[in-house]
Structures are given as C-alpha cells and as structure tokens.
Design an enzyme around this catalytic site. Sequence first.
Site, PDB file in Angstrom:
ATOM      1  N   LYS A 105     -13.768  66.103  31.057  1.00  0.00           N
ATOM      2  CA  LYS A 105     -13.489  64.969  32.162  1.00  0.00           C
ATOM      3  C   LYS A 105     -13.649  65.548  33.643  1.00  0.00           C
ATOM      4  CE  LYS A 105     -10.858  61.825  29.077  1.00  0.00           C
ATOM      5  NZ  LYS A 105     -10.462  62.755  28.262  1.00  0.00           N
TER       6      LYS A 105
HETATM    7  O1  LIG Z   1     -10.889  56.737  27.125  1.00  0.00           O
HETATM    8  C1  LIG Z   1     -10.424  57.858  26.551  1.00  0.00           C
HETATM    9  C2  LIG Z   1     -11.082  59.023  26.768  1.00  0.00           C
HETATM   10  C3  LIG Z   1     -10.825  60.213  26.079  1.00  0.00           C
HETATM   11  N1  LIG Z   1      -9.839  60.090  25.205  1.00  0.00           N
HETATM   12  C4  LIG Z   1      -9.330  61.384  24.494  1.00  0.00           C
HETATM   13  O2  LIG Z   1      -9.600  61.203  23.271  1.00  0.00           O
HETATM   14  C5  LIG Z   1      -8.595  61.839  22.139  1.00  0.00           C
HETATM   15  C6  LIG Z   1      -7.944  60.852  21.808  1.00  0.00           C
HETATM   16  O3  LIG Z   1      -7.081  61.330  20.799  1.00  0.00           O
HETATM   17  P1  LIG Z   1      -6.340  60.405  19.537  1.00  0.00           P
HETATM   18  O4  LIG Z   1      -5.332  61.462  19.109  1.00  0.00           O
HETATM   19  O5  LIG Z   1      -7.471  60.373  18.609  1.00  0.00           O
HETATM   20  O6  LIG Z   1      -5.365  59.308  20.071  1.00  0.00           O
HETATM   21  C7  LIG Z   1      -7.765  62.590  23.452  1.00  0.00           C
HETATM   22  O7  LIG Z   1      -8.208  63.847  23.479  1.00  0.00           O
HETATM   23  C8  LIG Z   1      -7.890  61.874  24.567  1.00  0.00           C
HETATM   24  O8  LIG Z   1      -7.802  62.427  25.820  1.00  0.00           O
HETATM   25  C9  LIG Z   1      -9.316  58.808  24.806  1.00  0.00           C
HETATM   26  O9  LIG Z   1      -8.297  58.866  24.028  1.00  0.00           O
HETATM   27  N2  LIG Z   1      -9.680  57.939  25.610  1.00  0.00           N
END
Ligand SMILES: O=c1ccn([C@@H]2O[C@H](COP(=O)(O)O)[C@@H](O)[C@H]2O)c(=O)[nH]1
Length: 308
Positions: A105
Amino acid sequence: MINKLITRIKETNAPIVVGLDPMMKFVPEYIKKAVFAEYGETLEGAAEAIWQYNKGIVDAIYDLVPAVKPQVAMYEQFGIPGMVAFKKTVDYCKGKGLIVIGDIKRGDIGSTSEAYAVGHLGKVQVGSRSYYGFDEDFVTVNPYLGSDGVNPFVKICKEEKKGIFVLVKTSNPSSGEFQDQLINGRPLYELVGEKVAAWGADCMGDSYSYVGAVVGATYPEQGKVLRKVMPKAFILVPGYGAQGGKGADLVHFFNEDGLGAIINSSRGIIAAYQQEKYAQFGEQNYADASRAAVLDMREDIAQALAAR
Ligand SMILES: O=c1ccn([C@@H]2O[C@H](COP(=O)(O)O)[C@@H](O)[C@H]2O)c(=O)[nH]1
C-alpha cells in the site's frame, strides 16, 4: 504477469490468494518454543518463528492456489529481521511457482513512489550494476496522491512485466469516511475506479490490464458498480472470511468470462487451526487445517459462481 495469474487461476480453478499475515498469536507453541530456545525472545526469534510458520503453510497450499499476498506490516513490526523474513517468504513462494502480491500500500510524490516501485518491483542501480530488492510480482498501491504517485509504479510494471492493484474501495468499516464522499454527485471510489481504467488502458495483457484494483468483499454493491466502471481491471478482493465476506458476496466482482477477480483470505486460512471448524487438526497439523480451509473456500466460491 497478469497473463500468468490468469493461466494459474484457470489451472487451479481457484481465484484465490492466500494472505500471509503471520501474527505471533497464530504461530503454534511448538514452533515458538523451539525457535526461542535457539534465538531467545528476540526480534530474530520472532522473525524465524513467522518464517517457519509461513513455510509450513506454503508447503501445504502451493499446489492449490495461484498466488499469495504477504502483508508487509506483519513483517515490518519485527524490524530488520522481520523484513528479512518477508524477503525469504517472497523468494520461497516464487520458488514454489506462486505469484506474489506484496501488500505494501505505497504511494507518495513521484520521486518517492519511484523508489518504492524500484525497491519492490524493479531493480536498483548500484554503480554499473543493478539489483532486485524485494522483487514481488504485484504490489498494492495507494492512489491518494494522484497520478504522479501511481505513474512510477506503472512505468516499472511496463519494464518488468509486473502489475499493481490500486486501492479503490477498501474493505474496512470506515472506508466510506473518505471513499464514499460525493464529488459532483458521484462517490470518490467511482472516480478512482475510472482513473484505474484510464491508467490501465495501455497496460493490457492478453485480456486484462496489469493495472488492477482493490475492492473489498464487504461492499458487494459497490463491487457490482466498479466491475462495470473498470471492465478490464483485475480486482483483488480482500474481506472474505475473517472480515465477514462470503461466497455469495463475490459473484458481481467477476466478469461474464468467470475471470476478473481474485479473492484474498488471510486469517481465515493461515489461522484455520484456531477455528472451531478445523480444531480437529490441532496445532501440530496447523498447515493441514490451512489446506482444508483453502479447499472449502474454493468450493464456496465455485458454488456461488455456479448459482449466479
Ligand atoms: O481493503 C483492504 C485492503 C487490504 N486488506 C488486507 O488484506 C488482508 C485481509 O486479511 P484477513 O485476515 O483475510 O481479513 C490484510 O492483509 C489487510 O491488510 C484488507 O483487508 N482490506
């Protein structure tokens, strides 16, 4: 790389990214015990523990999915040893044939974005020689600074045949505070979606652009609109599983060709053994629990797509 991603999605029949977001509370006690006995309770010990934990998961799932998404924050918190573990994870996954999406990001003024793009996707010049830094295949990009913050990533993608996913509508509860604000009657996320389509127009692979978007599974209605706003952009969809997104929420993120989206799950896969549903595996078999969770996720998505 976008063509390779699509080929691997078709081969695995799994539009799935496994998020490698290792947290110490997920690392099985037997790994921590052995590693701390050798390294002590140090940053080096923590980094070694998350690396060993990651390796177990990758070994268990690499044949099932096209891609992984290491979240850099989970490594960065352990300082330099953490970033060494990040790089080891990137290299190991690539060695296993996985496509690596670095969830970094980043985005800044042009000159700084260029350095981020060089460090994560390209090669840095050192005198007469050049070196890859982290060398992911794709990274996530924050578009808040506008085109001059994004263009350096696009330039390196063109040179290196790599790709980016630009944040358009994020999955978190307060994403609407800014992203849903209306400008001339239209939400900001739609305007960013239009920019993604424009940035990606001359960055085409065979059928999709290598300038993609991030849109959260937790906002299916917005996903439906954005699918139309950026028909050629691949959408990276986080928010499945731990954040509440389900198979049925995902259908409108895909195009009629059954492509165009790749769904991320991090905690839902890597910490599956801590969920009641997979508790029978036990912590010794945490990686087998992750494999079972990937198979269930694949089935959930397939059923949802078949029913649409
Ligand atoms: O909008 C967003 C952008 C990035 N993320 C990232 O994805 C994973 C989600 O993790 P989970 O454990 O499946 O919830 C995490 O690395 C976030 O930083 C997001 O969730 N939403």
